[in-house]
Design a protein around this motif. Structure first.
Motif, PDB file in Angstrom:
ATOM      1  N   TRP A  29       0.839  -1.212   0.000  1.00 43.44           N
ATOM      2  CA  TRP A  29       0.000   0.000   0.000  1.00 43.44           C
ATOM      3  C   TRP A  29       0.867   1.253   0.000  1.00 43.44           C
ATOM      4  O   TRP A  29       0.591   2.203  -0.724  1.00 43.44           O
ATOM      5  N   GLN A  30       1.891   1.239   0.808  1.00 43.94           N
ATOM      6  CA  GLN A  30       2.779   2.401   0.883  1.00 43.94           C
ATOM      7  C   GLN A  30       3.574   2.583  -0.395  1.00 43.94           C
ATOM      8  O   GLN A  30       3.983   3.693  -0.728  1.00 43.94           O
ATOM      9  N   ARG A  35      -2.403   8.350  -7.041  1.00 42.24           N
ATOM     10  CA  ARG A  35      -3.539   8.023  -7.924  1.00 42.24           C
ATOM     11  C   ARG A  35      -3.975   6.580  -7.752  1.00 42.24           C
ATOM     12  O   ARG A  35      -5.167   6.275  -7.774  1.00 42.24           O
ATOM     13  N   GLU A  36      -2.993   5.678  -7.578  1.00 43.20           N
ATOM     14  CA  GLU A  36      -3.321   4.264  -7.389  1.00 43.20           C
ATOM     15  C   GLU A  36      -4.049   4.054  -6.053  1.00 43.20           C
ATOM     16  O   GLU A  36      -4.983   3.264  -5.970  1.00 43.20           O
ATOM     17  N   ARG A  37      -3.601   4.758  -5.016  1.00 42.28           N
ATOM     18  CA  ARG A  37      -4.278   4.664  -3.720  1.00 42.28           C
ATOM     19  C   ARG A  37      -5.722   5.173  -3.823  1.00 42.28           C
ATOM     20  O   ARG A  37      -6.639   4.574  -3.282  1.00 42.28           O
ATOM     21  N   LEU A  38      -5.893   6.294  -4.530  1.00 40.72           N
ATOM     22  CA  LEU A  38      -7.235   6.858  -4.713  1.00 40.72           C
ATOM     23  C   LEU A  38      -8.127   5.877  -5.465  1.00 40.72           C
ATOM     24  O   LEU A  38      -9.294   5.663  -5.098  1.00 40.72           O
ATOM     25  N   ALA A  40      -7.790   2.581  -5.563  1.00 45.31           N
ATOM     26  CA  ALA A  40      -8.064   1.444  -4.679  1.00 45.31           C
ATOM     27  C   ALA A  40      -9.097   1.827  -3.621  1.00 45.31           C
ATOM     28  O   ALA A  40      -9.974   1.025  -3.277  1.00 45.31           O
ATOM     29  N   GLN A  41      -9.019   3.055  -3.102  1.00 48.31           N
ATOM     30  CA  GLN A  41     -10.004   3.508  -2.126  1.00 48.31           C
ATOM     31  C   GLN A  41     -11.389   3.613  -2.763  1.00 48.31           C
ATOM     32  O   GLN A  41     -12.397   3.237  -2.150  1.00 48.31           O
ATOM     33  N   ALA A  42     -11.435   4.111  -3.996  1.00 48.76           N
ATOM     34  CA  ALA A  42     -12.723   4.206  -4.694  1.00 48.76           C
ATOM     35  C   ALA A  42     -13.312   2.818  -4.935  1.00 48.76           C
ATOM     36  O   ALA A  42     -14.515   2.602  -4.757  1.00 48.76           O
ATOM     37  N   GLY A  44     -12.714   0.147  -3.123  1.00 52.74           N
ATOM     38  CA  GLY A  44     -13.131  -0.361  -1.809  1.00 52.74           C
ATOM     39  C   GLY A  44     -14.445   0.246  -1.366  1.00 52.74           C
ATOM     40  O   GLY A  44     -15.323  -0.443  -0.823  1.00 52.74           O
ATOM     41  N   LEU A  45     -14.594   1.560  -1.594  1.00 50.49           N
ATOM     42  CA  LEU A  45     -15.847   2.229  -1.240  1.00 50.49           C
ATOM     43  C   LEU A  45     -17.005   1.693  -2.077  1.00 50.49           C
ATOM     44  O   LEU A  45     -18.097   1.448  -1.558  1.00 50.49           O
ATOM     45  N   THR A  46     -16.751   1.465  -3.358  1.00 46.06           N
ATOM     46  CA  THR A  46     -17.792   0.911  -4.233  1.00 46.06           C
ATOM     47  C   THR A  46     -18.202  -0.479  -3.762  1.00 46.06           C
ATOM     48  O   THR A  46     -19.396  -0.805  -3.707  1.00 46.06           O
TER      49      THR A  46
END
Length: 177
Positions: A29-30, A35-38, A40-42, A44-46
């Motif tokens: 993750w680190q 952009r990749e983190r964003l 992945a977060q999107a 996960g939220l979906t």
């Protein structure tokens, strides 16, 4: 101090084991860019929203949609039961039929069933034995017996087969002789 009481919390507990197992994921993750983190977060939220929809919202909506039909069905059943209860009260208020008249009415009603039914009357009890009687014919017979002979079914042993109902019905005949 007693040996074994000074255990290192960081190396023995379940939390430490979990940290060890998650270490590769944390480092991956680190290593991701912003952009990749964003992304992945999107994702996960979906996924979380989809699970929330499938577990909480969709079943509730299904229940709300089916509730009016179920309420109508229950209301219809209630009206049928109230109608039958009223009919029962009216039949109870009718004067008793003499036993001889009840016997004749019972024989007449049973004759309509033909060879698929045999009637045996002893004192104030009657036993109807059935072999392959349709549900419509059985319902009509019960209605006729209840109203004309004022007989009450006290026991029924019926099996439904491909040709209709088979078994026996024991009736109580009331009233003076």
């Amino acid at each position: 101090m007693t040996p074994g009481l000074h255990r290192s919390r960081s190396s023995d507990g379940p939390l430490a084991q979990l940290r060890q197992q998650l270490a590769p994921l944390v480092s991956a993750w680190q290593g991701l860019g912003p952009r990749e983190r964003l992304g992945a977060q999107a994702a996960g939220l979906t996924l979380a929203l989809l699970l929330f929809w499938l577990i909480a919202v969709a079943p509730a909506l299904r229940t709300l949609r089916s509730a009016p039909a179920q309420l109508d069905a229950v209301e219809a059943q209630l009206q049928d039961m109230q109608r039958l209860a009223q009919e029962t009260r009216e039949l109870r208020e009718l004067p008793a039929v003499p036993l001889s008249q009840a016997t004749e009415a019972l024989k007449a009603a049973s004759d309509y069933l033909g060879a698929s039914a045999s009637l045996n009357i002893t004192a104030d009890r009657a036993v109807l034995t059935l072999k392959g009687v349709s549900s419509e014919a059985l319902q009509a017979w019960l209605t006729e017996v209840r109203s004309a002979a004022r007989a009450r079914p006290v026991e029924a042993q019926l099996q439904r087969g491909p040709n209709g109902f088979s078994g026996s019905i024991v009736l109580s005949l009331g009233g003076p002789t």
